[in-house]
Design a protein around this motif. Structure first.
Motif, PDB file in Angstrom:
ATOM      1  N   GLY A 121     -15.254  37.809   6.195  1.00 29.49           N
ATOM      2  CA  GLY A 121     -14.117  38.542   5.627  1.00 29.49           C
ATOM      3  C   GLY A 121     -13.228  37.629   4.810  1.00 29.49           C
ATOM      4  O   GLY A 121     -13.083  36.443   5.127  1.00 29.49           O
ATOM      5  N   ASP A 132     -16.992  40.818   2.985  1.00 32.24           N
ATOM      6  CA  ASP A 132     -16.079  41.968   3.059  1.00 32.24           C
ATOM      7  C   ASP A 132     -14.794  41.649   2.302  1.00 32.24           C
ATOM      8  O   ASP A 132     -14.002  40.823   2.740  1.00 32.24           O
ATOM      9  CB  ASP A 132     -15.755  42.274   4.526  1.00 32.24           C
ATOM     10  CG  ASP A 132     -14.886  43.509   4.669  1.00 32.24           C
ATOM     11  OD1 ASP A 132     -15.450  44.608   4.795  1.00 32.24           O
ATOM     12  OD2 ASP A 132     -13.641  43.379   4.635  1.00 32.24           O
ATOM     13  N   TYR A 152      -6.931  42.890  -1.663  1.00 29.45           N
ATOM     14  CA  TYR A 152      -6.884  41.448  -1.384  1.00 29.45           C
ATOM     15  C   TYR A 152      -6.699  40.627  -2.670  1.00 29.45           C
ATOM     16  O   TYR A 152      -6.356  39.447  -2.590  1.00 29.45           O
ATOM     17  CB  TYR A 152      -8.156  40.956  -0.668  1.00 29.45           C
ATOM     18  CG  TYR A 152      -8.482  41.649   0.637  1.00 29.45           C
ATOM     19  CD1 TYR A 152      -7.565  42.468   1.285  1.00 29.45           C
ATOM     20  CD2 TYR A 152      -9.738  41.486   1.231  1.00 29.45           C
ATOM     21  CE1 TYR A 152      -7.886  43.121   2.472  1.00 29.45           C
ATOM     22  CE2 TYR A 152     -10.056  42.124   2.430  1.00 29.45           C
ATOM     23  CZ  TYR A 152      -9.135  42.948   3.032  1.00 29.45           C
ATOM     24  OH  TYR A 152      -9.460  43.586   4.199  1.00 29.45           O
ATOM     25  N   HIS A 179      -9.681  52.464   2.132  1.00 29.28           N
ATOM     26  CA  HIS A 179      -9.098  51.398   2.959  1.00 29.28           C
ATOM     27  C   HIS A 179      -8.219  51.967   4.075  1.00 29.28           C
ATOM     28  O   HIS A 179      -8.283  51.492   5.218  1.00 29.28           O
ATOM     29  CB  HIS A 179      -8.295  50.454   2.059  1.00 29.28           C
ATOM     30  CG  HIS A 179      -8.137  49.072   2.580  1.00 29.28           C
ATOM     31  ND1 HIS A 179      -8.057  47.979   1.761  1.00 29.28           N
ATOM     32  CD2 HIS A 179      -8.026  48.582   3.843  1.00 29.28           C
ATOM     33  CE1 HIS A 179      -7.930  46.879   2.487  1.00 29.28           C
ATOM     34  NE2 HIS A 179      -7.899  47.227   3.753  1.00 29.28           N
ATOM     35  N   ASN A 209      -9.913  52.497   8.982  1.00 33.52           N
ATOM     36  CA  ASN A 209      -8.668  52.876   9.662  1.00 33.52           C
ATOM     37  C   ASN A 209      -8.539  54.390   9.843  1.00 33.52           C
ATOM     38  O   ASN A 209      -7.424  54.911   9.896  1.00 33.52           O
ATOM     39  CB  ASN A 209      -7.458  52.318   8.898  1.00 33.52           C
ATOM     40  CG  ASN A 209      -7.490  50.802   8.846  1.00 33.52           C
ATOM     41  OD1 ASN A 209      -7.498  50.146   9.887  1.00 33.52           O
ATOM     42  ND2 ASN A 209      -7.536  50.228   7.649  1.00 33.52           N
ATOM     43  N   TRP A 215     -12.446  45.088  12.582  1.00 26.50           N
ATOM     44  CA  TRP A 215     -11.652  44.076  11.853  1.00 26.50           C
ATOM     45  C   TRP A 215     -10.726  43.319  12.807  1.00 26.50           C
ATOM     46  O   TRP A 215     -10.425  43.801  13.881  1.00 26.50           O
ATOM     47  CB  TRP A 215     -10.970  44.623  10.627  1.00 26.50           C
ATOM     48  CG  TRP A 215      -9.871  45.658  10.653  1.00 26.50           C
ATOM     49  CD1 TRP A 215      -9.980  46.975  10.258  1.00 26.50           C
ATOM     50  CD2 TRP A 215      -8.476  45.461  10.972  1.00 26.50           C
ATOM     51  NE1 TRP A 215      -8.758  47.600  10.343  1.00 26.50           N
ATOM     52  CE2 TRP A 215      -7.811  46.698  10.768  1.00 26.50           C
ATOM     53  CE3 TRP A 215      -7.724  44.378  11.410  1.00 26.50           C
ATOM     54  CZ2 TRP A 215      -6.441  46.881  10.990  1.00 26.50           C
ATOM     55  CZ3 TRP A 215      -6.361  44.558  11.637  1.00 26.50           C
ATOM     56  CH2 TRP A 215      -5.738  45.786  11.427  1.00 26.50           C
ATOM     57  N   ALA A 216     -10.322  42.114  12.366  1.00 21.64           N
ATOM     58  CA  ALA A 216      -9.593  41.161  13.228  1.00 21.64           C
ATOM     59  C   ALA A 216     -10.379  40.914  14.524  1.00 21.64           C
ATOM     60  O   ALA A 216      -9.835  40.990  15.629  1.00 21.64           O
ATOM     61  CB  ALA A 216      -8.172  41.611  13.531  1.00 21.64           C
ATOM     62  N   THR A 273     -11.105  29.869   6.402  1.00 17.55           N
ATOM     63  CA  THR A 273     -11.180  29.025   5.202  1.00 17.55           C
ATOM     64  C   THR A 273     -11.685  27.631   5.561  1.00 17.55           C
ATOM     65  O   THR A 273     -11.787  26.771   4.698  1.00 17.55           O
ATOM     66  CB  THR A 273      -9.789  28.900   4.537  1.00 17.55           C
ATOM     67  OG1 THR A 273      -8.855  28.495   5.533  1.00 17.55           O
ATOM     68  CG2 THR A 273      -9.348  30.213   3.931  1.00 17.55           C
ATOM     69  N   ASN A 284     -18.281  30.439  13.921  1.00 19.13           N
ATOM     70  CA  ASN A 284     -18.318  31.903  13.987  1.00 19.13           C
ATOM     71  C   ASN A 284     -19.707  32.455  13.664  1.00 19.13           C
ATOM     72  O   ASN A 284     -20.037  33.575  14.055  1.00 19.13           O
ATOM     73  CB  ASN A 284     -17.283  32.500  13.023  1.00 19.13           C
ATOM     74  CG  ASN A 284     -15.862  32.107  13.376  1.00 19.13           C
ATOM     75  OD1 ASN A 284     -15.589  31.695  14.504  1.00 19.13           O
ATOM     76  ND2 ASN A 284     -14.953  32.217  12.424  1.00 19.13           N
TER      77      ASN A 284
HETATM   78  P1  NAP Z   1      -9.848  37.440  12.214  1.00 22.67           P
HETATM   79  O1  NAP Z   1     -11.133  37.256  11.524  1.00 22.67           O
HETATM   80  O2  NAP Z   1      -9.823  38.008  13.602  1.00 22.67           O
HETATM   81  O3  NAP Z   1      -9.075  36.054  12.310  1.00 22.67           O
HETATM   82  C1  NAP Z   1      -8.870  35.217  11.191  1.00 22.67           C
HETATM   83  C2  NAP Z   1      -7.866  34.128  11.621  1.00 22.67           C
HETATM   84  O4  NAP Z   1      -8.402  33.366  12.700  1.00 22.67           O
HETATM   85  C3  NAP Z   1      -7.527  33.174  10.516  1.00 22.67           C
HETATM   86  O5  NAP Z   1      -6.181  32.778  10.687  1.00 22.67           O
HETATM   87  C4  NAP Z   1      -8.470  31.979  10.787  1.00 22.67           C
HETATM   88  O6  NAP Z   1      -7.866  30.782  10.339  1.00 22.67           O
HETATM   89  C5  NAP Z   1      -8.578  31.999  12.293  1.00 22.67           C
HETATM   90  N1  NAP Z   1      -9.917  31.585  12.766  1.00 22.67           N
HETATM   91  C6  NAP Z   1     -11.115  31.864  12.203  1.00 22.67           C
HETATM   92  N2  NAP Z   1     -12.124  31.390  12.950  1.00 22.67           N
HETATM   93  C7  NAP Z   1     -11.559  30.780  14.018  1.00 22.67           C
HETATM   94  C8  NAP Z   1     -12.093  30.110  15.147  1.00 22.67           C
HETATM   95  N3  NAP Z   1     -13.401  29.965  15.306  1.00 22.67           N
HETATM   96  N4  NAP Z   1     -11.206  29.608  16.053  1.00 22.67           N
HETATM   97  C9  NAP Z   1      -9.872  29.750  15.891  1.00 22.67           C
HETATM   98  N5  NAP Z   1      -9.310  30.397  14.829  1.00 22.67           N
HETATM   99  C10 NAP Z   1     -10.149  30.905  13.904  1.00 22.67           C
HETATM  100  O7  NAP Z   1      -8.838  38.327  11.333  1.00 22.67           O
HETATM  101  P2  NAP Z   1      -8.882  39.042   9.920  1.00 22.67           P
HETATM  102  O8  NAP Z   1      -9.145  38.076   8.822  1.00 22.67           O
HETATM  103  O9  NAP Z   1      -7.655  39.845   9.836  1.00 22.67           O
HETATM  104  O10 NAP Z   1     -10.123  40.053  10.044  1.00 22.67           O
HETATM  105  C11 NAP Z   1     -11.427  39.752   9.560  1.00 22.67           C
HETATM  106  C12 NAP Z   1     -11.730  40.536   8.305  1.00 22.67           C
HETATM  107  O11 NAP Z   1     -11.602  41.928   8.556  1.00 22.67           O
HETATM  108  C13 NAP Z   1     -10.765  40.286   7.144  1.00 22.67           C
HETATM  109  O12 NAP Z   1     -10.962  39.046   6.507  1.00 22.67           O
HETATM  110  C14 NAP Z   1     -11.056  41.492   6.296  1.00 22.67           C
HETATM  111  O13 NAP Z   1     -12.273  41.317   5.585  1.00 22.67           O
HETATM  112  C15 NAP Z   1     -11.191  42.582   7.354  1.00 22.67           C
HETATM  113  N6  NAP Z   1      -9.929  43.309   7.600  1.00 22.67           N
HETATM  114  C16 NAP Z   1      -9.869  44.628   7.270  1.00 22.67           C
HETATM  115  C17 NAP Z   1      -8.725  45.346   7.478  1.00 22.67           C
HETATM  116  C18 NAP Z   1      -8.695  46.793   7.120  1.00 22.67           C
HETATM  117  O14 NAP Z   1      -7.613  47.406   7.089  1.00 22.67           O
HETATM  118  N7  NAP Z   1      -9.825  47.397   6.824  1.00 22.67           N
HETATM  119  C19 NAP Z   1      -7.578  44.739   8.010  1.00 22.67           C
HETATM  120  C20 NAP Z   1      -7.662  43.390   8.344  1.00 22.67           C
HETATM  121  C21 NAP Z   1      -8.836  42.694   8.158  1.00 22.67           C
HETATM  122  P3  NAP Z   1      -8.650  29.736   9.380  1.00 22.67           P
HETATM  123  O15 NAP Z   1      -8.923  30.474   8.094  1.00 22.67           O
HETATM  124  O16 NAP Z   1      -7.678  28.608   9.232  1.00 22.67           O
HETATM  125  O17 NAP Z   1      -9.909  29.341  10.109  1.00 22.67           O
END
Ligand code: NAP
Length: 285
Positions: free
Chosen positions: A24, A49, A54, A112, A146, A193-194, A238, A246
């Motif tokens: 993502g 994704d 974004y 979205h 959502n 997500w998240a 990043t 991951n």
């Molecule tokens: P996430 O993937 O749960 O978490 C990302 C965060 O965790 C970043 O701050 C990252 O920091 C950190 N991180 C990543 N890998 C890690 C690890 N192994 N250990 C510790 N910390 C780690 O949250 P998200 O980015 O919100 O969700 C993932 C994807 O879902 C998004 O990128 C997007 O594509 C999608 N999304 C969709 C919606 C929607 O409304 N449809 C909403 C939110 C997200 P670093 O970058 O510093 O590693």
């Protein structure tokens, strides 16, 4: 490493299906996106994704072009921005996304957010337009994001077309079972997500204990939990070490007891990291 693929309910092409693990790019700054996605592709991710919201589709496209990978090796999702729900705006904006991504077709295009308080509560005509765009070949599959159970029930009742996926917030602190159950009832795959609760999984003593016992990290344990429940995930990072961490989640399994222990961390609505889709009505200016 082979990433499992799942079959989407509307995909009739003999291609790869949707990889259950992707990458993502929410909150990846546009100027950094090409480099970040290039590193993710080097690690092995093949499912990206992104979203119109974004602002980084062009960086994703530049990385895809630079990768030398064949189009049929990649799975690319983007999402309709909240200000683009009217049919003509949806059509125009997908054309703009394809241009930015440098593609003739995306693999998956999602609404979205349902925005039930906007557009006179009409997300059905938006959904009909998405289906039209799929039928024109501009996206292989269409889905939503959502959508609460009532939103999903309504589009299926009024159009007889079920989305291929519903991308919703899901993690151990917000298991979102009612939305997952509605997805399953309609034959819709859940995208979570998240998935690592934006890093918060590392603060849970329960997850830390399981991770230490298995010689894994809390993020890996949380990602396994999703995969074993059958959901699709695309953690964002990043940092190349965390991208690898991951990605490296296919050589161990959680026991049923450990899966249940993570599920028991659910805090209901209080566990959300994002807004409640019934009330979210933000449109970018
Ligand atoms: P996430 O993937 O749960 O978490 C990302 C965060 O965790 C970043 O701050 C990252 O920091 C950190 N991180 C990543 N890998 C890690 C690890 N192994 N250990 C510790 N910390 C780690 O949250 P998200 O980015 O919100 O969700 C993932 C994807 O879902 C998004 O990128 C997007 O594509 C999608 N999304 C969709 C919606 C929607 O409304 N449809 C909403 C939110 C997200 P670093 O970058 O510093 O590693």
């Amino acid at each position: 490493m082979t990433i499992p693929t799942l079959t989407l309910n509307d995909d009739t092409t003999p291609r790869l299906g949707i990889p259950q693990l992707g990458f993502g790019v929410y909150l990846v700054p546009p100027p950094d996106t090409q480099g970040v996605v290039e590193r993710a592709l080097e690690v092995g991710y093949r499912h990206i994704d992104t979203a119109q919201m974004y602002g980084n589709e062009a960086g994703v496209g530049a990385a895809l072009a630079a990768s030398g990978l064949g189009r049929d090796e990649l799975f690319v999702t983007t999402k309709l921005n909240n200000g683009n729900h009217r049919p003509d705006d949806a059509r125009r904006s997908l054309a703009e996304s394809l241009e930015a991504l440098g593609l003739d077709q995306v693999d998956l295009f999602l609404i979205h957010w349902p925005l039930p308080e906007r557009y006179d509560g009409d997300f059905v005509s938006t959904w009909q337009t998405m289906v039209e765009l799929r039928d024109q070949g501009l996206t292989r599959s269409v889905g939503v994001s959502n959508f609460q159970p009532a939103h999903l029930d309504r589009i299926v009742a009024e159009t007889a077309v079920a989305p291929s996926v519903n991308q919703i917030e899901v993690h151990p602190f917000f298991t979102n079972e009612s939305a997952r159950a509605a997805n399953a009832r309609h034959g819709v795959l859940t995208e979570a997500w998240a998935p690592i609760a934006r890093g918060k999984v590392a603060e849970s003593p329960v997850i830390v204990e399981i991770a230490e016992r298995l010689g894994r990290t809390p993020a890996q344990v949380a990602l396994r939990w999703h995969l074993q429940r059958g959901d699709i995930v695309f953690p964002k990072s990043t940092n190349v070490e965390r991208m690898r961490e991951n990605y490296d989640v296919f050589d161990f399994e959680l026991s049923l007891a450990d899966v249940a222990a993570l599920s028991a961390l659910d805090e209901g609505e209080a566990g959300r990291t994002g807004p409640n889709p019934d009330r979210f009505n933000w449109i970018p200016s």
